[in-house]
Enzyme design. Structure first.
Site, mmCIF file in Angstrom:
data_model
loop_
_atom_site.group_PDB
_atom_site.id
_atom_site.type_symbol
_atom_site.label_atom_id
_atom_site.label_comp_id
_atom_site.label_asym_id
_atom_site.label_seq_id
_atom_site.Cartn_x
_atom_site.Cartn_y
_atom_site.Cartn_z
ATOM 1 N N HIS A 190 -3.503 7.007 2.889
ATOM 2 C CA HIS A 190 -3.890 5.724 2.312
ATOM 3 C C HIS A 190 -5.262 5.342 2.855
ATOM 4 O O HIS A 190 -5.508 5.397 4.055
ATOM 5 C CB HIS A 190 -2.849 4.666 2.668
ATOM 6 C CG HIS A 190 -3.290 3.264 2.413
ATOM 7 N ND1 HIS A 190 -3.900 2.884 1.234
ATOM 8 C CD2 HIS A 190 -3.219 2.141 3.195
ATOM 9 C CE1 HIS A 190 -4.186 1.593 1.295
ATOM 10 N NE2 HIS A 190 -3.792 1.126 2.470
ATOM 11 N N ASN A 225 -10.247 -0.476 0.503
ATOM 12 C CA ASN A 225 -8.788 -0.397 0.484
ATOM 13 C C ASN A 225 -8.298 -0.917 -0.862
ATOM 14 O O ASN A 225 -8.404 -2.106 -1.138
ATOM 15 C CB ASN A 225 -8.222 -1.221 1.638
ATOM 16 C CG ASN A 225 -6.708 -1.198 1.711
ATOM 17 O OD1 ASN A 225 -6.026 -0.799 0.766
ATOM 18 N ND2 ASN A 225 -6.165 -1.646 2.829
ATOM 19 N N CYS A 251 0.804 -1.231 0.000
ATOM 20 C CA CYS A 251 0.000 0.000 0.000
ATOM 21 C C CYS A 251 0.832 1.274 0.000
ATOM 22 O O CYS A 251 0.315 2.356 -0.279
ATOM 23 C CB CYS A 251 -0.952 -0.003 1.198
ATOM 24 S SG CYS A 251 -1.943 -1.500 1.316
#
Length: 310
Positions: A235, A265, A112
């Site tokens: 994020h 996500n 990520c």
């Protein structure tokens, strides 16, 4: 002159998977998912749509926004943990499809945090004078490595892509500072075997601490204070983790990008996708100071202080 973003693009698949859909698949509920993660729905790519296809869509939009042709790109960096195949790289696949015949192409794997890693790689090549225009893509098809019977992870992830064209920008704009980090001792908490595995408790503790620290660090490295920050783009993993970063910078809620509710996500794609949404909504303007910050498997983390504009 600093390296900065001169063009941006994003792509999300058409199929929407809601929390109510997930209620029929695993033992969970819309209320449980929303209150703990902030997620209401996510996008799922079709079987015949892979990471390279989503990357290509986002890249074309970024090139158009930058007013450049594919032949103008010198380097393509794709951040992904879900490539179409172990090799060739997604970067090579989209180089051919775009017609970016002059570009060196490579994938990077920082989960990520990947988009920040890609941005910092681009910065080095641009500011050294080695390359002029760099295409940085964050793209994931996490649906193909998600165990849809595991209620701990099935509710979290979605598919999508974001892309940025980076080049030299005008004085005072672009990347002002950055921080990258890794801690392999945490590798056991977030990894892929057959499917994606996450020790949610440990990852949460790490992320809450690291996102806040890194956000402050890049602001201070840029010689600025948290009062100078105009917009935070974390994020999009979990609203509670994101809120910890916002509170560390003492920003009002309207100064933080939130797309986790509609996309879930999306790993390395989440930050460029969130920037794209914020731009379309008029929430970012020239000379705004943006803080981009993320964490991921590895464990890895990254943050960038970016003065927006060409």
């Amino acid at each position: 002159m600093n390296a900065g973003i001169i063009g941006l693009g994003a792509y999300v698949p058409e199929k929407v998977l809601t929390n109510f859909d997930l209620e029929k698949m695993v033992d969970t509920s819309d209320e449980w998912i929303r209150t703990r993660t902030g997620i209401e729905e996510r996008r799922i790519a079709a079987d015949d749509v892979n990471t390279s296809h989503m990357s290509e869509h986002a890249a074309r939009e970024a090139l158009k926004d930058a007013e450049l042709n594919a032949e103008d790109i010198d380097l393509i960096v794709v951040a992904t943990v879900t490539p179409d195949n172990p090799f060739p790289s997604v970067a090579c696949l989209i180089q051919e499809r775009l017609g970016a015949v002059n570009a060196v192409s490579m994938d990077i794997s920082a989960a990520c945090s990947g988009f920040m890693y890609g941005m910092v790689i681009a910065k080095q090549f641009i500011e050294s004078g080695t390359y002029k225009n760099v295409l940085v893509v964050g793209a994931e098809k996490l649906s193909k490595i998600t165990d849809w019977s595991d209620r701990n992870t099935a509710v979290l992830f979605g598919d999508g892509a974001g892309a940025a064209v980076m080049s030299k920008v005008s004085e005072g704009r672009g990347i002002l500072s950055f921080e990258l980090g890794s801690d392999g001792r945490g590798a056991k908490h977030l990894y892929q075997d057959e499917y994606l595995f996450m020790n949610g408790r440990e990852v949460f503790k790490f992320a809450v601490r690291q996102m806040g620290e890194s956000s402050m660090n890049v602001v201070e490295k840029a010689g600025l204070t948290k009062d100078d920050v105009d917009y935070l783009i974390p994020h999009q993993a979990n609203i509670r983790i994101m809120e910890a970063s916002r509170q560390r910078l003492e920003l009002p809620k309207e100064k933080m990008a939130v797309t986790v509710n509609k996309y879930g996500n999306t790993s390395s794609a989440s930050i460029p996708m969130a920037i794209s949404d914020a731009l379309k909504d008029g929430k970012i303007k020239d000379d705004d100071l943006l803080v981009l910050v993320g964490f991921g498997g590895g464990l890895t983390w990254g943050a960038v202080a970016l003065r927006w504009g060409r």
